[in-house]
Scaffold this motif. Structure first.
Motif: not given
Length: 621
Positions: A137-138, A159-160, A191-193, A199-200
């Motif tokens: 994803r990154f 943290l994940s 979902a919190l990625s 903005l992130t």
């Protein structure tokens, strides 16, 4: 430690300011624009988005609340998040201390890669520093160019992994509930990625700067359009038209009932196998997954092999199908078998059941064995189908009393909107089918691709609520299908041990809907000869894998393995598609051919048919 943290935070804020300045420098309407012009430009962008939202809100005024409107209710989502977090030992001081120490260590390592903080001497030179944690994803280098975004996604990944480990370590919980906790935790973390928020996400910010905000407006238009139809869009609207560029194999609808249409395809060879083929697709999807286009179509390929092919097209449920039960689908399968045999004057037909239709095909064969009519089926082929639901994969996480009741409350006029099932299957592959769409089409404002498989995935089918409830309760939850005579249909108890029909069982090696080990279990109950084949890829690509694609491969084992482990240990790998292996198996049962004339050619002289394939039912919404 306090000194180290202060140094790292100071370095981070400095780097963050520089990074934001670099990105904001791109967000100018033109070179040399004044500060006032910049403000006016971005105010106009915001105004366009506000106008889009206002128009949408006006449309919603006076409309009745949609049945699935709760899905976008933030209060419900927050409650769900809290329910998941409460089950994790995050309040434990030792757990908190451990997480804090690991985060600090990671911050120091990442900052050191950029020459910042007390570990600056450890930095790696270059624009693409090596970071401790990787995730596709990154993968874009912009996640590493600015320390603020590098740190953001690295801490998220750490943290994940730690929170997932906490969920897996919870003790004293019933196995099914624990599996649900782990599944819900992973959904929440996905979902919190930071990749999912404008903005992130440095890629989204870069795109906004390059397009002067047009990407944000286009993405917002996509979002509102999906809110309007209450379903994610995956492909370009209008790119595919049933009967024109998908589901195009020539044929005729020869029978129609309130529940289904029966299609017979036109032969392309002078001779065909005497024994025809009848395909039962899952009623939770459109049948044309097996007829996507000329290159991918299993139907077209089978016709070209000299097979007389029939296909059932189930009707999308409406209020008229509110009382449909399992008996109706089993009776429909038996009726179709009778129709094909009578029409072509043959004693038996080959059959295929895909996914849930394969589950029903197994029940149909058991019922026919009880009735003494099993000889009407020459063979049964099962595409990724389960009968034993003890280990039925991630879908089990949606099946308990509370969730079955909740699904029942979603019903409207006796049927369940197919968008619920589509959302469920999308969640099973959230990063691929939900969050990648959010990123590409909402945050970046990219145009939708013209991809037939994704179009089919979004072409939803409504389900009879009563039967759907019974299916989840009796099969998924209680696993009654493998208990002899626990269930019945059409007045006959179901005992899978009565099936003596030759069977071909195909499983997908990476199937997340019908896992390999679960599909294998069908072999435990069959009394007749069976062949098991393991295909590469998953629930769809593992099945729809034409020889022309030369992909994935498959595995066979001719040594009569008694377990999946035994099958795998002695399996022989083969390149390419498994379809030729299947047709070879079909011919090994009966290779007799007949001329492709008379009613072998639907719609010919004296043959009354209803309409051209693919028929009306496949287009019914």
């Amino acid at each position: 430690m306090a000194h180290d943290v202060a140094d790292m935070m100071s370095s981070l804020f400095q780097a963050q300011g520089e990074g934001v300045a670099t990105i904001m420098g791109k967000m100018m309407p033109a070179a040399g624009a004044t500060e006032a012009e910049k403000i006016v430009h971005w105010a106009q962008v915001a105004g366009r988005m506000q106008s889009i939202w206002t128009d949408f809100q006006v449309e919603q005024i006076g409309q009745a609340a949609a049945p699935n409107s709760h899905l976008s209710d933030p209060v419900r989502w927050i409650a769900t998040v809290e329910a998941v977090l409460r089950q994790l030992p995050l309040a434990d001081p030792d757990v908190q201390a451990g997480l804090w120490n690991e985060v600090l260590d990671l911050i120091g390592t990442v900052m050191g890669q950029y020459g910042l903080g007390p570990r600056a001497s450890e930095q790696s030179a270059g624009d693409d520093p090596a970071l401790p944690l990787a995730d596709r994803r990154f993968a874009d280098p912009r996640w590493r160019r600015q320390p603020v975004f590098a740190l953001l996604h690295q801490v998220y990944l750490l943290l994940s992994r730690q929170v997932t480990a906490l969920a897996e370590s919870v003790e004293g919980m019933e196995p099914g509930k624990k599996a649900q906790l782990i599944f819900a935790t992973n959904i929440l973390l996905d979902a919190l990625s930071p990749a999912n928020f404008p903005l992130t996400n440095p890629v989204a910010l870069d795109k906004a700067g390059e397009t002067q905000g047009d990407s944000l407006v286009r993405g917002f238009e996509h979002l509102v359009s999906d809110l309007r139809k209450r379903q994610l869009t995956h492909t370009a609207p209008g790119a595919f038209v049933i009967g024109e560029n998908i589901a195009t194999t020539p044929g005729k609808v020869i029978l129609e009932t309130p529940l289904y249409q029966l299609i017979q395809y036109t032969p392309t060879t002078d001779k065909v196998l005497k024994t025809p083929l009848l395909i039962f697709p899952p009623w939770i999807n459109r049948f044309y997954i097996l007829d996507l286009n000329a290159k991918k179509s299993f139907v077209r390929w089978a016709v070209e092999q000299g097979v007389s092919v029939f296909m059932v097209s189930w009707k999308s449920a409406d209020a008229t199908l509110a009382d449909v039960t399992w008996d109706d689908y089993i009776q429909a399968q038996m009726d179709c078998i009778d129709t094909v045999c009578t029409r072509l004057a043959v004693p038996a037909t080959h059959t295929i059941g895909y996914c849930v239709a394969g589950t029903t095909l197994a029940a149909t064969l058991a019922v026919m064995a009880r009735k003494g009519t099993a000889d009407k089926v020459a063979s049964g082929t099962f595409f990724t189908a389960q009968v034993d639901f003890e280990e039925a994969g991630d879908l089990k996480n949606f099946i308990d009393d509370q969730q079955i009741d909740a699904i029942g409350r979603l019903a409207t006029d006796g049927y369940i909107d197919g968008r619920y099932m589509a959302a469920t299957f999308n969640i099973l592959r959230g990063n691929d089918l939900i969050w990648s769409t959010v990123q590409k089409n909402y945050l970046l404002g990219e145009a939708y691709p013209a991809f037939d498989l994704l179009h089919w995935n979004g072409d939803v089918t409504n389900l009879p609520a009563r039967w759907h409830r019974d299916y989840l309760r009796d099969l998924y939850r209680d696993n009654r299908m493998v208990v002899p005579d626990s269930l019945q249909a059409c007045g006959e108890p179901i005992d899978l041990r009565r099936i003596h029909t030759p069977c071909y069982i195909q499983a997908g090696r990476e199937d997340h809907i019908a896992p390999t080990h679960s599909v294998w279990k069908l072999t435990r109950y069959l009394q007749g000869p069976w062949t098991f084949l393991l295909a590469g890829s998953g629930h769809i690509a593992g099945v729809v894998n034409p020889p022309s694609s030369d992909k994935y491969g498959y595995w066979t084992n001719d040594d009569a393995p008694r377990s999946l482990a035994e099958f795998q240990s002695g399996a022989v790998a083969h390149p390419g598609s498994w379809w030729p292996h299947w047709i070879g198996w079909i011919r090994s049962l009966d290779a007799q051919t007949v001329p492709a004339r008379g009613k072998r050619r639907p719609g010919g002289r004296g043959d009354r048919v209803i309409e051209d394939a693919p028929g009306r039912y496949v287009a019914t919404r």
